[in-house]
Design a protein around this motif. Structure first.
Motif, PDB file in Angstrom:
ATOM      1  N   TYR A  55      40.796  40.923  46.410  1.00  0.00           N
ATOM      2  CA  TYR A  55      40.453  39.671  45.738  1.00  0.00           C
ATOM      3  C   TYR A  55      39.076  39.176  46.174  1.00  0.00           C
ATOM      4  O   TYR A  55      38.231  38.851  45.341  1.00  0.00           O
ATOM      5  CB  TYR A  55      41.511  38.608  46.025  1.00  0.00           C
ATOM      6  CG  TYR A  55      41.107  37.233  45.565  1.00  0.00           C
ATOM      7  CD1 TYR A  55      41.048  36.920  44.220  1.00  0.00           C
ATOM      8  CD2 TYR A  55      40.756  36.250  46.483  1.00  0.00           C
ATOM      9  CE1 TYR A  55      40.653  35.667  43.784  1.00  0.00           C
ATOM     10  CE2 TYR A  55      40.362  34.987  46.065  1.00  0.00           C
ATOM     11  CZ  TYR A  55      40.307  34.701  44.715  1.00  0.00           C
ATOM     12  OH  TYR A  55      39.911  33.461  44.300  1.00  0.00           O
ATOM     13  N   PHE A  56      38.828  39.143  47.488  1.00  0.00           N
ATOM     14  CA  PHE A  56      37.546  38.624  47.960  1.00  0.00           C
ATOM     15  C   PHE A  56      36.386  39.569  47.671  1.00  0.00           C
ATOM     16  O   PHE A  56      35.265  39.127  47.454  1.00  0.00           O
ATOM     17  CB  PHE A  56      37.620  38.253  49.437  1.00  0.00           C
ATOM     18  CG  PHE A  56      38.350  36.961  49.660  1.00  0.00           C
ATOM     19  CD1 PHE A  56      37.860  35.776  49.140  1.00  0.00           C
ATOM     20  CD2 PHE A  56      39.538  36.928  50.364  1.00  0.00           C
ATOM     21  CE1 PHE A  56      38.532  34.574  49.316  1.00  0.00           C
ATOM     22  CE2 PHE A  56      40.222  35.736  50.550  1.00  0.00           C
ATOM     23  CZ  PHE A  56      39.712  34.561  50.024  1.00  0.00           C
ATOM     24  N   LEU A  63      29.812  37.271  42.318  1.00  0.00           N
ATOM     25  CA  LEU A  63      28.744  36.406  42.795  1.00  0.00           C
ATOM     26  C   LEU A  63      27.405  37.149  42.797  1.00  0.00           C
ATOM     27  O   LEU A  63      26.384  36.601  42.383  1.00  0.00           O
ATOM     28  CB  LEU A  63      29.062  35.885  44.192  1.00  0.00           C
ATOM     29  CG  LEU A  63      28.040  34.976  44.844  1.00  0.00           C
ATOM     30  CD1 LEU A  63      27.931  33.674  44.054  1.00  0.00           C
ATOM     31  CD2 LEU A  63      28.423  34.688  46.280  1.00  0.00           C
ATOM     32  N   ILE A  64      27.413  38.389  43.250  1.00  0.00           N
ATOM     33  CA  ILE A  64      26.186  39.194  43.300  1.00  0.00           C
ATOM     34  C   ILE A  64      25.642  39.406  41.879  1.00  0.00           C
ATOM     35  O   ILE A  64      24.442  39.306  41.647  1.00  0.00           O
ATOM     36  CB  ILE A  64      26.465  40.569  43.962  1.00  0.00           C
ATOM     37  CG1 ILE A  64      26.825  40.375  45.436  1.00  0.00           C
ATOM     38  CG2 ILE A  64      25.277  41.510  43.822  1.00  0.00           C
ATOM     39  CD1 ILE A  64      25.719  39.792  46.265  1.00  0.00           C
TER      40      ILE A  64
END
Length: 67
Positions: A55-56, A63-64
């Motif tokens: 998940y993270f 985000l990247i």
């Protein structure tokens, strides 16, 4: 072994100052509540770690891409 179906969510303290929002007592509940329910409901610690890591990683790569 009895598995509880209690939904574990936590409330962050309501703080006015932006510096205080970075405090562990505020950030930890917000982070925990952001984890999808299927990850939190994992049957074992090993499964939880695998699901949580996936998940993270997905969040990080999204985000990247947005940057």
């Amino acid at each position: 072994m009895v598995i509880s179906t209690i939904k574990l969510t936590f409330r962050a303290l309501a703080l006015r100052q932006s510096e205080c929002r970075r405090a562990f007592s505020v950030a930890a509940p917000l982070l925990w509540n952001s984890v999808p329910q299927h990850v939190r409901d994992a049957d074992s610690l090993g499964i939880f770690k695998t699901e949580e890591n996936s998940y993270f990683e997905a969040c990080f790569f999204k985000l990247i891409i947005l940057l």
